[in-house]
Design an enzyme around this catalytic site. Structure first.
Site, PDB file in Angstrom:
ATOM      1  N   HIS A 137       0.878  -1.186   0.000  1.00 17.47           N
ATOM      2  CA  HIS A 137       0.000   0.000   0.000  1.00 17.47           C
ATOM      3  C   HIS A 137       0.911   1.231   0.000  1.00 17.47           C
ATOM      4  O   HIS A 137       2.037   1.176   0.508  1.00 17.47           O
ATOM      5  CB  HIS A 137      -0.830  -0.061   1.288  1.00 17.47           C
ATOM      6  N   ASP A 214       3.270  -4.050   8.093  1.00 15.71           N
ATOM      7  CA  ASP A 214       2.013  -3.319   7.937  1.00 15.71           C
ATOM      8  C   ASP A 214       0.892  -4.339   8.112  1.00 15.71           C
ATOM      9  O   ASP A 214       0.616  -5.130   7.208  1.00 15.71           O
ATOM     10  CB  ASP A 214       1.998  -2.670   6.542  1.00 15.71           C
ATOM     11  N   GLN A 217      -4.287  -5.036   7.181  1.00 11.84           N
ATOM     12  CA  GLN A 217      -5.291  -5.970   6.648  1.00 11.84           C
ATOM     13  C   GLN A 217      -5.196  -7.355   7.258  1.00 11.84           C
ATOM     14  O   GLN A 217      -5.950  -8.240   6.872  1.00 11.84           O
ATOM     15  CB  GLN A 217      -5.156  -6.064   5.117  1.00 11.84           C
ATOM     16  N   LYS A 240     -10.385  -0.573  10.793  1.00 11.29           N
ATOM     17  CA  LYS A 240     -10.552  -1.735   9.915  1.00 11.29           C
ATOM     18  C   LYS A 240     -10.911  -2.982  10.709  1.00 11.29           C
ATOM     19  O   LYS A 240     -11.050  -4.068  10.155  1.00 11.29           O
ATOM     20  CB  LYS A 240      -9.268  -1.984   9.122  1.00 11.29           C
ATOM     21  N   CYS A 378      -4.811   2.523  -3.555  1.00 13.97           N
ATOM     22  CA  CYS A 378      -3.570   3.050  -2.973  1.00 13.97           C
ATOM     23  C   CYS A 378      -2.440   2.039  -3.144  1.00 13.97           C
ATOM     24  O   CYS A 378      -1.599   1.866  -2.231  1.00 13.97           O
ATOM     25  CB  CYS A 378      -3.738   3.416  -1.497  1.00 13.97           C
TER      26      CYS A 378
HETATM   27  N1  C6P Z   1      -6.336   0.640   3.086  1.00 16.96           N
HETATM   28  C1  C6P Z   1      -8.182   0.256   1.570  1.00 16.96           C
HETATM   29  O1  C6P Z   1      -9.292   0.537   1.094  1.00 16.96           O
HETATM   30  P1  C6P Z   1      -4.986   4.011   7.339  1.00 16.96           P
HETATM   31  O2  C6P Z   1      -5.658   4.802   6.240  1.00 16.96           O
HETATM   32  O3  C6P Z   1      -3.801   4.731   7.918  1.00 16.96           O
HETATM   33  O4  C6P Z   1      -5.945   3.521   8.375  1.00 16.96           O
HETATM   34  O5  C6P Z   1      -4.451   2.669   6.645  1.00 16.96           O
HETATM   35  C2  C6P Z   1      -3.574   2.766   5.550  1.00 16.96           C
HETATM   36  C3  C6P Z   1      -3.315   1.398   5.013  1.00 16.96           C
HETATM   37  C4  C6P Z   1      -2.038   0.870   5.153  1.00 16.96           C
HETATM   38  N2  C6P Z   1      -1.761  -0.379   4.759  1.00 16.96           N
HETATM   39  C5  C6P Z   1      -2.679  -1.174   4.215  1.00 16.96           C
HETATM   40  C6  C6P Z   1      -2.315  -2.583   3.831  1.00 16.96           C
HETATM   41  C7  C6P Z   1      -3.985  -0.690   4.045  1.00 16.96           C
HETATM   42  O6  C6P Z   1      -4.912  -1.490   3.519  1.00 16.96           O
HETATM   43  C8  C6P Z   1      -4.304   0.635   4.424  1.00 16.96           C
HETATM   44  C9  C6P Z   1      -5.655   1.208   4.162  1.00 16.96           C
HETATM   45  C10 C6P Z   1      -7.668   1.086   2.728  1.00 16.96           C
HETATM   46  O7  C6P Z   1      -7.512  -0.667   1.157  1.00 16.96           O
HETATM   47  C11 C6P Z   1      -7.787   2.548   2.432  1.00 16.96           C
HETATM   48  S1  C6P Z   1      -6.683   3.063   1.169  1.00 16.96           S
END
Ligand code: C6P
Length: 421
Positions: A137, A214, A217, A240, A378
């Site tokens: 991401h 990270d 997910q 999430k 992203c």
């Molecule tokens: N992915 C998706 O629709 P934040 O926005 O900081 O809570 O998370 C960012 C982020 C970082 N790593 C991974 C693997 C992610 O999936 C995400 C967020 C969302 O897939 C919004 S782009």
């Protein structure tokens, strides 16, 4: 097309999850969108919230609200205790050896930036390498690029195969004496690949290289055990995993946290301040400048209670059942191509449909009350690897059902028929 024959929404052969009862705990799922039942398949972006989480947020502001670590009055002391209890709760959730290793941040993005700007600055110098993967991401690319530019270092990228599986042999070869940090997604948000983090940590550690994970997910979908994974840092977002937005966690190993400089300066993270010199609190306080998201942390603990009441093994088994079913049903749709076919995947199904733009797919589905995500998720470099600019993505959670997958498949079939005319 195979249709799920159950009228109730759970498959007791696969798991002990009672989805009908569980769905009733999420008030928003009773909504109708454009006159249709609401089908929410955008869980990788953010999950919906159970009543217990909504109630905990309400309770905090109705009954418990005060600033923490500052006041000597009753409510402040109580709020401090509940906030610190949330830290202990989170430590148990991820099996961290100590709650001191849990730092509250805004979310995954802020967490990775914190690590890059503190630990990264300590470790990375001119000529060094930071190793990431094609699956990342943007949140696990851009902070490292900023650091690499600042330090004159370079980013190296572990390749994947056409299924979206990371090339483990290439990874091992890429670890060298210039590699300072490995930073990897545990689960790809865009195509669902599960990355074998424990094995990858083992390889990196053989060469003394720390690994940042990270977990945005993975934490919502599987047991994440810091001591079993043995990663050096692990970052995830509360929203999430049934919690509120604006709260997330950085876990770090003691041996790194104890030497890391502050990320931001301000109140709440100091020992003493004079105009000449400031001394800082030990961790985790050193990394939590300013008034934190107190309500967010407390309510995240409630979300963790919720997850554990359902059981992470149940969650993983049930969601894998949904993923398998959706893969089978969607594959029968004429012109639909699944992007990301790794054998080990979690809760995400990305696809393209003939030459219909993913945004158009999403707009069509929305007319039937179905929420998916469309676009690059992203993860633009990953999209490029598959030769697409974007995909349509259905991402699942424990309250989703096979009947909903059937509804989405019917809607997708309507799109196919529409463009055939
Ligand atoms: N992915 C998706 O629709 P934040 O926005 O900081 O809570 O998370 C960012 C982020 C970082 N790593 C991974 C693997 C992610 O999936 C995400 C967020 C969302 O897939 C919004 S782009």
């Amino acid at each position: 097309m195979t249709q799920s024959s159950q009228t109730t929404a759970f498959d007791s052969q696969e798991t002990s999850l009672d989805v009908v009862t569980l769905r009733a705990r999420f008030p928003i799922l009773a909504k109708r969108i454009r006159g249709n039942p609401f089908v929410y398949f955008d869980n990788a972006a953010t999950t919906q919230k159970p009543q217990s989480v909504i109630d905990a947020l309400n309770r905090y502001y109705t009954d418990q609200n005060a600033n923490i670590h500052r006041g000597i009055h009753y409510l402040s002391e109580q709020a401090t205790e509940i906030y610190e209890e949330a830290r202990r709760r989170a430590a148990r959730f991820i099996n961290a050896p100590s709650e001191r290793q849990v730092i509250f941040v805004r979310g995954t993005t802020e967490g990775i930036n914190l690590i890059a700007q503190t630990f990264g600055r300590q470790k990375v110098n001119s000529g060094d390498e930071i190793l990431i993967s094609t699956l990342e991401h943007h949140s696990n690319i851009v902070p490292w690029q900023l650091l690499a530019e600042e330090r004159g270092a370079s980013i190296k990228v572990i390749p994947i195969d056409d299924r979206g599986v990371l090339d483990f042999d290439a990874y091992v070869k890429m670890l060298n004496d210039r590699t300072r940090i490995v930073a990897l997604s545990h689960v790809s948000n865009a195509i669902g690949t599960v990355v074998p983090i424990a094995e990858m940590c083992k390889e990196a550690h053989r060469k003394g290289i720390p690994v940042v994970v990270d977990g945005a997910q993975s934490a919502p979908h599987m047991k994440v055990d810091m001591q079993a994974l043995d990663c050096d840092f692990f970052v995830f977002s509360g929203h999430k995993m049934f919690g509120p937005t604006g709260i997330g966690i950085v876990y770090g190993k003691d041996k790194w946290l104890c030497d890391m400089p502050p990320y931001e300066g301000g109140g709440g993270m100091i020992q003493s301040v004079t105009f000449e010199k400031t001394t800082f609190l030990d961790y985790p306080g050193r990394f939590e400048a300013g008034t934190p998201n107190i309500a967010g942390a407390i309510v995240l603990a409630t979300a963790m209670d919720f997850i554990e009441s359902v059981g992470l093994d149940n969650i993983a088994a049930y969601e894998n059942g949904l993923l398998d079913y959706a893969t089978e049903i969607f594959s029968q749709i004429d012109g639909l191509r699944i992007i990301g076919t790794a054998p080990d995947k979690a809760a995400v199904l990305s696809f393209i449909l003939n030459d219909v733009h993913p945004h158009d797919i999403s707009t069509f589905l929305d007319q039937d009350g179905i929420a998916i995500r469309a676009g690059h998720h992203c993860a633009q470099p990953l999209m490029k690897r598959f030769g697409v600019t974007g995909t349509a993505r259905a991402s699942f959670s424990i309250y989703n059902t096979k009947e909903e997958i059937d509804l989405v498949a019917e809607s997708l079939q309507k799109i196919v028929n529409f463009f055939k005319r």
